[in-house]
Enzyme design. Structure first.
Site, PDB file in Angstrom:
ATOM      1  CB  VAL A 172     -10.602   4.634   3.098  1.00  0.00           C
ATOM      2  CG1 VAL A 172     -11.551   5.446   3.999  1.00  0.00           C
ATOM      3  CG2 VAL A 172      -9.590   3.962   3.977  1.00  0.00           C
ATOM      4  CE  LYS A 206     -10.368   3.493   8.434  1.00  0.00           C
ATOM      5  NZ  LYS A 206     -10.673   2.169   8.074  1.00  0.00           N
ATOM      6  N   GLY A 266       0.852  -1.297   0.005  1.00  0.00           N
ATOM      7  CA  GLY A 266       0.013   0.087  -0.069  1.00  0.00           C
ATOM      8  C   GLY A 266       0.768   1.268  -0.046  1.00  0.00           C
ATOM      9  CG  ASP A 302      -7.473   1.568  10.672  1.00  0.00           C
ATOM     10  OD1 ASP A 302      -8.176   2.026  11.729  1.00  0.00           O
ATOM     11  OD2 ASP A 302      -8.142   0.846  10.004  1.00  0.00           O
ATOM     12  CG  ASP A 340      -6.304  -4.088  -0.363  1.00  0.00           C
ATOM     13  OD1 ASP A 340      -7.188  -4.899  -0.419  1.00  0.00           O
ATOM     14  OD2 ASP A 340      -5.751  -3.531   0.768  1.00  0.00           O
ATOM     15  NE  ARG A 342      -2.463  -3.471  -2.707  1.00  0.00           N
ATOM     16  CZ  ARG A 342      -2.535  -3.217  -1.252  1.00  0.00           C
ATOM     17  NH1 ARG A 342      -2.439  -2.213  -0.637  1.00  0.00           N
ATOM     18  NH2 ARG A 342      -2.615  -4.459  -0.743  1.00  0.00           N
ATOM     19  CG  ASP A 401      -1.630   2.100   2.383  1.00  0.00           C
ATOM     20  OD1 ASP A 401      -1.235   2.063   3.684  1.00  0.00           O
ATOM     21  OD2 ASP A 401      -2.368   1.344   1.738  1.00  0.00           O
TER      22      ASP A 401
END
Length: 188
Positions: free
Chosen positions: A167, A144, A55, A116, A173, A179, A113
């Site tokens: 997301v 996030k 990612g 979270d 992804d 992606r 990327d």
């Protein structure tokens, strides 16, 4: 369109049932803004620039160019550690590739990327410190927004915030698809 049993959900259907949270222009501006702070903080050094696969690749490439424009040299390597393996919820941390570059006494910038909850990142940061890195920082394109973060794990450099929804795009992804979408989407 009907999908074959065992095939992933349709990316086209996902995009049709999602909101664009951040378009490409907004993300490129965020990356440029991040590059200013990173270049200032790492001035006079050559950090180990660890892209977290898969990612982190699109974001890491753009951020690297933005840092190069600001005169910051980087020593590139990558790692691949995951808790998801194509699923939507995480399990045990699995290492698919560890960096070959020695980290002993080095400043390390982890580039991913999204940040979270931070469980995967906590394991990666701990591993870098075990390898003797003198400084470990995190650059995440997206963070996030929720209250479930691992204590002490946060992005030192964050591009944009995303809602607490599924997301995808710009490295993230949708069932291993999408992606390379040039925006961040959130399922409705």
């Amino acid at each position: 369109m009907t999908r074959a049993p065992g095939s992933p959900p349709s990316l086209a259907d996902a995009v049709a049932n999602a909101d664009v949270i951040h378009d490409r222009g907004t993300l490129e501006q965020a990356i440029d803004r991040m590059a200013v702070g990173i270049a200032d903080d790492y001035a006079g050094s050559v950090p180990v620039y660890l892209t977290i696969m898969h990612g982190g690749m699109p974001f890491a490439a753009q951020l690297a160019f933005a840092l190069g424009e600001r005169g910051l040299d980087l020593e590139f390597d990558y790692l691949h550690a995951t808790r998801y393996r194509g699923e939507t919820s995480g399990g045990e941390l699995v290492w698919k590739h560890r960096p070959a570059t020695p980290l002993q006494g080095r400043r390390v910038l982890l580039v991913d990327d999204i940040l979270d909850e931070g469980h995967t990142m906590a394991g990666i940061v701990a591993w870098c410190r075990e390898q003797g890195a003198s400084d470990v920082r995190i650059a995440a394109l997206a963070v996030k927004v929720h209250g479930r973060c691992v204590p002490g794990v946060c992005a030192d450099y964050a591009g944009v915030e995303v809602p607490d929804r599924y997301v995808f795009g710009y490295g993230m992804d949708f069932h291993e698809q999408g992606r390379n979408l040039p925006a961040i989407y959130a399922l409705r």
